[in-house]
Write an enzyme that holds these catalytic residues in place. Sequence first.
Site, PDB file in Angstrom:
ATOM      1  CB  SER A   1      -8.306   5.077   6.803  1.00  0.00           C
ATOM      2  OG  SER A   1      -8.726   4.986   5.463  1.00  0.00           O
TER       3      SER A   1
ATOM      4  NE  ARG B   1     -10.130  10.737   8.258  1.00  0.00           N
ATOM      5  CZ  ARG B   1      -9.231   9.909   7.706  1.00  0.00           C
ATOM      6  NH1 ARG B   1      -9.598   8.712   7.290  1.00  0.00           N
ATOM      7  NH2 ARG B   1      -7.995  10.292   7.583  1.00  0.00           N
TER       8      ARG B   1
ATOM      9  CG  ASP C   1     -11.717   3.466   5.267  1.00  0.00           C
ATOM     10  OD1 ASP C   1     -11.181   4.314   6.018  1.00  0.00           O
ATOM     11  OD2 ASP C   1     -11.412   3.341   4.068  1.00  0.00           O
TER      12      ASP C   1
ATOM     13  CG  HIS D   1      -1.730   1.283   1.319  1.00  0.00           C
ATOM     14  ND1 HIS D   1      -2.901   1.435   0.626  1.00  0.00           N
ATOM     15  CD2 HIS D   1      -1.531   2.452   1.989  1.00  0.00           C
ATOM     16  CE1 HIS D   1      -3.404   2.640   0.864  1.00  0.00           C
ATOM     17  NE2 HIS D   1      -2.585   3.270   1.690  1.00  0.00           N
TER      18      HIS D   1
ATOM     19  CE  LYS E   1      -8.527   1.980   2.928  1.00  0.00           C
ATOM     20  NZ  LYS E   1      -8.643   3.254   2.190  1.00  0.00           N
TER      21      LYS E   1
END
Length: 425
Positions: A183, A168, A161, A82, A187
């Site tokens: 967050s 947000r 999320d 990620h 995931k």
Amino acid sequence: MRAVDLIQKKRDGLELSTEEIQWLIEGYTDGYVPDYQMSALAMAIYFKGMTMRETRDMTMAMVASGQQIDLSAIAGVKTDKHSTGGVGDKVTLILAPLVASFGVPVAKMSGRGLGHTGGTIDKLESIKGYQIERSQEDFIKQVQEIGLSVIGQSDNLVKADKLLYALRDVTATVDIIPLIASSVMSKKIAAGADSILLDVTVGDGAFMKTIEEAEELSRTMVDLGKEVGRKTVAVITDMSQPVGRAIGNRLEVLEALEIMQGKGRADVTEFICDLAQIMLGLAGVEKSLEEIEDHLVNGRALEKFEAMVQAQGGDLEDLHRPSAAPVVTSIYAEEDGFITELPALEFGLFAMKLGAGRAVKTDPLDYEAGIVFEKKVGDAVKTGDLVAKIYSNEKISQNGLTEFQKNVKIGGVQMKPKEIIKIIS
């Protein structure tokens, strides 16, 4: 429980219990905690922070809010990667097939881009026919068969999320470490991989502007991963200039193909090999950088990438075609010296205005538009040397050219950027 009491508790700097956090996340997902109360809670967290225990509880409550992917049917150590976002970040397009070429399965769900940050899924959708939506069964079957799949994130994955991030985004509470960490990691945990490489970008084009912020976020996410039994390593990487040469969906795919044919810049090739070595190590596969680079440039990674594209409906002929942007504008150096700055944020926003990115989620993309740099920070230039090409749908205005040119900084001292700044494990 009442949401107002929990908002007040966090507003006053007190810790929320595990049960209270679970109640809030469940309530928000199910609709009995409204947006305005969750907005107030997010702002309270923004100013008062969360402890590591609270952040872990928030993460796991979010994981429980939706579908969790079971990858146990896939043999071996499943790996995932990620990035916290950047400009010109085509790393996944190259890194995932490179790692898979060593027999390590890569089952990855990726997201779309917003603002100045590009999304991996958007880049893949620039390939005619590429299917980002796959059933869980097809996703797993493809990884079993070819060792690789990159798809879009399921709407059923981590529902909390999806709701909370949208909130947000419009309440100025995006850039707070506990909420970023929960967050990202909710995931990654829900997606089912055994090991996770986190690319935490820092600098002008990243959410984290300082090394200190990047280190804090990295440590928080690594600790979250380890607490739930996932091998996790964070790599803090430079985002003061765009990654590689290209910004823009089709253009970044083409650069990825160049790199996988051994034609990429040495610096970005080395960077991706370094990341691959870490990702392979997480899966228990120890390879030298020389072995990894050989796989990258001799066609093995490209073979995996093409197999994935074909398996997901992509047109291999379309994959290799050049950008179809009707207007290509060349930018030349205006003095002798060295490129000292190419501010990632400015060029990311410029590319977004061309149509390569979205200001809001509903904006359409121009997959062909973007920028390709012929020179990067540290490169020598002489007056009149080609620095970049702008690919667009229409002629760039003089104001646009002036804006672009002013951000190409040239000086007398050669800079030596370093892609990987620090590794946290």
